[in-house]
Design a protein around this motif. Structure first.
Motif, PDB file in Angstrom:
ATOM      1  N   ASP A 243       0.963  -1.293  -0.039  1.00 23.70           N
ATOM      2  CA  ASP A 243       0.006   0.069  -0.189  1.00 23.70           C
ATOM      3  C   ASP A 243       0.835   1.197   0.004  1.00 23.70           C
ATOM      4  O   ASP A 243       1.459   1.573   0.926  1.00 23.70           O
ATOM      5  N   ASN A 244       0.875   1.929  -1.267  1.00 23.96           N
ATOM      6  CA  ASN A 244       1.683   3.199  -1.352  1.00 23.96           C
ATOM      7  C   ASN A 244       1.460   4.286  -0.254  1.00 23.96           C
ATOM      8  O   ASN A 244       2.501   5.093  -0.150  1.00 23.96           O
ATOM      9  N   THR A 245       0.379   4.300   0.088  1.00 25.52           N
ATOM     10  CA  THR A 245      -0.168   5.602   0.999  1.00 25.52           C
ATOM     11  C   THR A 245      -0.443   4.966   2.316  1.00 25.52           C
ATOM     12  O   THR A 245      -1.207   5.699   3.164  1.00 25.52           O
ATOM     13  N   THR A 246       0.089   3.809   3.036  1.00 19.75           N
ATOM     14  CA  THR A 246      -0.027   3.554   4.150  1.00 19.75           C
ATOM     15  C   THR A 246       0.480   4.591   5.304  1.00 19.75           C
ATOM     16  O   THR A 246       1.593   5.392   4.574  1.00 19.75           O
ATOM     17  N   GLU A 247       0.189   4.458   6.576  1.00 19.76           N
ATOM     18  CA  GLU A 247       0.696   5.623   7.356  1.00 19.76           C
ATOM     19  C   GLU A 247       1.163   4.881   8.762  1.00 19.76           C
ATOM     20  O   GLU A 247       0.793   3.684   8.797  1.00 19.76           O
ATOM     21  N   LEU A 296       1.630   9.219  -4.421  1.00 22.32           N
ATOM     22  CA  LEU A 296       1.104   8.092  -3.716  1.00 22.32           C
ATOM     23  C   LEU A 296       2.548   7.703  -2.993  1.00 22.32           C
ATOM     24  O   LEU A 296       3.209   6.642  -3.328  1.00 22.32           O
ATOM     25  N   PRO A 298       4.018   6.873   1.181  1.00 18.09           N
ATOM     26  CA  PRO A 298       3.490   6.613   2.799  1.00 18.09           C
ATOM     27  C   PRO A 298       4.070   7.827   3.444  1.00 18.09           C
ATOM     28  O   PRO A 298       5.086   8.915   3.215  1.00 18.09           O
ATOM     29  N   SER A 321      10.805   8.183   2.887  1.00 15.49           N
ATOM     30  CA  SER A 321      10.211   8.632   1.949  1.00 15.49           C
ATOM     31  C   SER A 321      10.377  10.300   1.498  1.00 15.49           C
ATOM     32  O   SER A 321      11.041  10.565   2.604  1.00 15.49           O
ATOM     33  N   VAL A 326       1.703  11.703   4.662  1.00 11.79           N
ATOM     34  CA  VAL A 326       1.293  10.887   3.323  1.00 11.79           C
ATOM     35  C   VAL A 326       0.936  11.595   2.183  1.00 11.79           C
ATOM     36  O   VAL A 326       0.477  13.027   2.361  1.00 11.79           O
ATOM     37  N   GLY A 327       1.074  10.958   1.070  1.00 12.72           N
ATOM     38  CA  GLY A 327       1.171  12.114  -0.083  1.00 12.72           C
ATOM     39  C   GLY A 327      -0.259  12.316  -0.618  1.00 12.72           C
ATOM     40  O   GLY A 327      -0.631  13.487  -1.467  1.00 12.72           O
ATOM     41  N   THR A 328      -1.326  11.635  -0.239  1.00 12.74           N
ATOM     42  CA  THR A 328      -2.469  12.032  -0.361  1.00 12.74           C
ATOM     43  C   THR A 328      -3.220  13.338   0.464  1.00 12.74           C
ATOM     44  O   THR A 328      -4.470  13.346   0.365  1.00 12.74           O
ATOM     45  N   ARG A 329      -2.540  13.613   1.463  1.00 11.97           N
ATOM     46  CA  ARG A 329      -3.150  14.302   2.548  1.00 11.97           C
ATOM     47  C   ARG A 329      -2.609  15.868   1.982  1.00 11.97           C
ATOM     48  O   ARG A 329      -1.366  16.329   2.042  1.00 11.97           O
TER      49      ARG A 329
END
Length: 383
Positions: A243-247, A296, A298, A321, A326-329
């Motif tokens: 999962d690329n966007t895991t935290e 995308l 983490p 990273s 995370v990149g989606t925030r």
């Protein structure tokens, strides 16, 4: 010590910057960066200002001429050449002949430049004691000192830093690609130097409080005692591979403490996602989703950040990273939580899988940039 007369002679004969660097990859555009328009001067060759073009003072030339006259008065008359009467080294017939091979349009000026560069190299080499050093060492057979390994008391050192070059992946929306431009060359003046243009948040780097809010500490104001810290590495590599966007979450931290004990006071906590292995593939290191307009990658979850900042006493945290968040925030929430508390973060760490979860000591060699909102670092772990 080197003779002032030799140094004065070297300076008097030294060519302008473009003579030193000309013909070695500089473009007209590169010269224009230092040009007449930038400096407000006109009609000076290659864009150098009048003061830069004639930066070797009359005083230095007078000292050079005086040195030549003293040399003339003390040396036997038959040793003098016409050049000695003019305070400069005579050109050999070979040097005069060489001018015929230069590109049209340069003529005598090109030959003059060659002579000046040779004089500069010779004078500086003699002054600094470096001319012919390699040949002398080979002829005399001077013994070389054996390198002695540093005694680290049983510790080894791991480098947690990426090498930065023009190809290092950056998110172009915010950061420009690094640029390296060589400006001095060993074959001309005996050494090499380059100018770098890069954002302070490129490669392995530190985020400091002022990055998030003006009025807080800049890069030169981070307490040095906070730059050496117990290193705690929390691994979520398997999850990040799926999962690329895991935290990173509080439960990950509590699991770590069940195995290793409480996070020590004054520690630096690093999230190991295995992301650094992707650095040679920019599309994999910084995957971008055009539909969501998001990277995308983490990051550290707000719950984990809150726990570390309020329930534990840390100096900072970081990740392998390119962002703490995370990149989606879209809102840099974790950045703000960390940096506005007076702590620091590190992004683009490398090789966290070479250090244990607990027991290493992190040393952050951060560039001391006055007023910097961040800075390149050389992160080292003593294991």
């Amino acid at each position: 010590m080197c003779s002032p007369q030799i140094l004065a002679a070297a300076l008097a004969e030294a060519p302008p910057h473009d003579d030193l660097c000309g013909g070695h990859g500089h473009t007209a555009g590169a010269r224009h960066e230092h040009g007449a328009h930038a400096n407000g001067h006109g009609a000076v060759p290659d864009g150098h200002s009048a003061s830069a073009h004639y930066r070797y003072s009359a005083a230095a030339r007078r000292e050079h001429s005086a040195a030549a006259r003293r040399e003339h008065s003390t040396a036997p008359h038959h040793e003098h050449s016409p050049a000695a009467h003019h305070g400069r080294g005579a050109r050999t017939p070979h040097e005069h002949g060489a001018s015929a091979t230069h590109a049209p349009g340069r003529g005598a000026a090109a030959t003059e430049g060659i002579g000046r560069r040779r004089a500069l190299r010779t004078a500086l080499g003699a002054a600094l004691g470096i001319a012919g050093a390699s040949a002398a060492a080979g002829a005399i057979g001077a013994p070389r000192a054996e390198a002695q390994p540093l005694n680290l008391g049983g510790f080894s050192v791991r480098d947690l830093t990426h090498a930065v070059g023009p190809e290092f992946p950056v998110f172009n929306l915010y950061v420009r690609q690094p640029v390296q431009r060589q400006v001095m060359f060993e074959e001309i003046i005996g050494f090499n130097t380059a100018e770098w243009t890069m954002n302070e948040h490129t490669g392995t780097h530190i985020d400091v409080p002022a990055h998030s809010q003006r009025g807080l500490a800049h890069a030169d104001a981070i307490p040095v005692e906070n730059l050496v810290a117990p290193l705690c590495v929390v691994r979520i590599t398997e999850r990040a591979a799926q999962d690329n966007t895991t935290e990173l979450h509080v439960e990950d931290l509590l699991d770590w403490e069940r195995r290793n004990g409480r996070i020590p006071d004054g520690a630096f906590v690093a999230m190991d996602t295995g992301w650094y292995h992707r650095v040679h593939d920019p599309a994999a290191y910084l995957p971008f989703d055009p539909l969501r307009l998001a990277l995308l990658i983490p990051g550290i979850g707000p719950d984990a950040a809150e726990f570390l900042l309020t329930e534990r006493s840390i100096v900072g945290f970081g990740t392998d990273s390119s962002s703490l968040d995370v990149g989606t925030r879209f809102e840099p929430m974790v950045h703000r939580m960390l940096l506005r508390s007076g702590r620091y973060g590190i992004e683009n760490l490398a090789a966290l899988d070479t250090v244990p979860e607990r027991g290493a000591t992190l040393v952050v060699g951060a560039a001391k940039l006055r007023g910097g909102f961040g800075a390149p670092v050389r992160a080292l772990a003593f294991v």
